[in-house]
Scaffold this motif. Structure first.
Motif, short mmCIF file in Angstrom:
data_model
loop_
_atom_site.label_atom_id
_atom_site.label_comp_id
_atom_site.label_asym_id
_atom_site.label_seq_id
_atom_site.Cartn_x
_atom_site.Cartn_y
_atom_site.Cartn_z
N VAL A 40 0.84 -1.21 0.00
CA VAL A 40 0.00 0.00 0.00
C VAL A 40 0.87 1.25 0.00
N GLU A 41 1.93 1.21 0.81
CA GLU A 41 2.82 2.37 0.89
C GLU A 41 3.56 2.59 -0.42
N ARG A 42 3.99 1.48 -1.07
CA ARG A 42 4.67 1.61 -2.36
C ARG A 42 3.74 2.23 -3.40
N ARG A 43 2.50 1.74 -3.43
CA ARG A 43 1.54 2.29 -4.38
C ARG A 43 1.25 3.76 -4.11
N LYS A 44 1.16 4.09 -2.81
CA LYS A 44 0.92 5.48 -2.43
C LYS A 44 2.06 6.37 -2.87
N GLN A 45 3.31 5.88 -2.63
CA GLN A 45 4.49 6.66 -3.03
C GLN A 45 4.55 6.82 -4.55
N LYS A 46 4.24 5.73 -5.26
CA LYS A 46 4.24 5.80 -6.73
C LYS A 46 3.21 6.80 -7.22
N ARG A 47 2.03 6.78 -6.58
CA ARG A 47 0.97 7.71 -6.96
C ARG A 47 1.39 9.15 -6.68
N GLN A 48 2.04 9.35 -5.52
CA GLN A 48 2.50 10.70 -5.18
C GLN A 48 3.58 11.19 -6.15
N ASN A 49 4.52 10.29 -6.51
CA ASN A 49 5.56 10.66 -7.47
C ASN A 49 4.95 11.02 -8.82
N GLN A 50 3.95 10.23 -9.21
CA GLN A 50 3.29 10.51 -10.48
C GLN A 50 2.58 11.86 -10.43
#
Length: 345
Positions: A40-50
């Motif tokens: 979940v944290e990885r997906r959140k970070q990826k979404r934030q980076n995007q």
């Protein structure tokens, strides 16, 4: 009694096994929950980076469009040298904005921005030409007075004394550019050519239809364009904006610039310092290495060019004909270090 004792022992062992199994269940669940939270944290970070990249891209698009409109308005109403110089200054700022944004922009957006800059630079050169008074008669008088240069003009294909063309013929007007702003060489073979800093300072340099020539450009030009060159060596001081290569083969180029674009060129070595990302298109056999040419006064020319000498993306190249991610383009490569030792003089 022994039978009862064994039964009790077996029951006890069974209870201990059950307790152990029950104790493992929370551990497995806990581990699975930790993995889930990490995902979940990885997906959140990826979404934030995007989202950050999208915000940066949106900011670039808005800022680039705003500055482009400002430059276009200056060019449309450019009835004075002052307005044109302001347009040139803002155009350099627009180039810097693009250079600073290439790391997060898509290749398509970079290409669109570079094409827009090229159009604006051409429009600027055209407006400069329109403001220049026609001096055809004075120009002919100067050529008549300069007897050595007239002799060279009479036989541009003949080798000059000791292989050096001391006073080459002036470049004809091409593409609507005035010879007051464009300088360079054309239609020459087996010559050693050079221009000094005072001849090309902030001017557009055009080199075209050259074969087996060595060209040394000392100083700080505004742009450099090399077209239809065969087996030539071009050594150039820092270029304030863009360098374009087109339809060249078996050449060596040493240049520092903001932007490099190479088109329909093959088997060419480029010693490069560039603040943005180099672009190749419809090319093959292009090799890159760091810029190593030097001459007396180059530090001053770098200062005048506005280039950041600490920033060099010489090996960061976009190939518009190679879109496979994670796979190196077969059209360009890094020049091996043992092949970089070149005697420039």
């Amino acid at each position: 009694m022994e039978t009862a004792s064994c039964s009790v022992t077996a029951v006890g062992n069974g209870n201990m096994g059950s307790q152990r199994d029950r104790s493992l269940v929370p551990e497995r669940l806990q581990k699975r929950e930790q993995e889930r939270q990490l995902e979940v944290e990885r997906r959140k970070q990826k979404r934030q980076n995007q989202e950050v990249e999208e915000e940066k891209s949106d900011f670039f698009s808005a800022a680039f469009a705003r500055e482009r409109v400002a430059v276009e308005e200056l060019l449309e109403g450019g009835e004075s040298v002052e307005r044109l110089e302001e347009a040139a200054t803002r155009l350099q700022g627009l180039q810097k904005l693009l250079n600073d944004s290439v790391l997060f922009l898509a290749a398509y957006d970079v290409r669109q921005g570079q094409e827009a800059l090229a159009r604006l630079q051409a429009a600027l050169a055209d407006r400069r030409q329109q403001l220049q008074p026609k001096k055809r008669f004075a120009f002919r008088t100067r050529r008549k007075d300069a007897a050595p240069a007239t002799k060279v003009d009479a036989a541009p294909g003949a080798p000059a004394a000791e292989g050096i063309l001391a006073s080459p013929p002036p470049l004809k007007e091409e593409g609507g550019f005035s010879s007051n702003w464009v300088c360079g060489f054309s239609n020459l073979k087996s010559q050693v050519l050079e221009k000094r800093a005072e001849e090309l300072h902030q001017r557009d340099v055009l080199l075209t239809e050259l074969s087996n020539c060595t060209i040394k450009l000392y100083g700080n030009p505004n742009t450099l364009r090399l077209t239809k060159a065969r087996n030539c060596t071009v050594l150039c001081g820092p270029v304030s904006t863009s360098v374009f290569l087109e339809d060249c083969s078996e050449c060596v180029l040493a240049v520092a610039c903001q932007q490099l674009r190479v088109h329909t060129t093959r088997d060419t070595r480029i010693f490069l310092q560039v603040t943005s990302r180099a672009i190749v298109e419809d090319c093959s056999g292009i090799q890159f290495a760091p810029y190593t040419w030097s001459y007396p006064g180059i530090d001053k020319d770098f200062e005048g060019s506005g280039l950041d000498r600490s920033k060099n993306n010489w090996n960061d190249v976009d190939d518009f004909n190679w879109l496979a991610r994670g796979v190196a383009s077969p059209n360009w490569s890094i020049l091996p270090e043992e092949e970089r030792m070149i005697q420039w003089d």
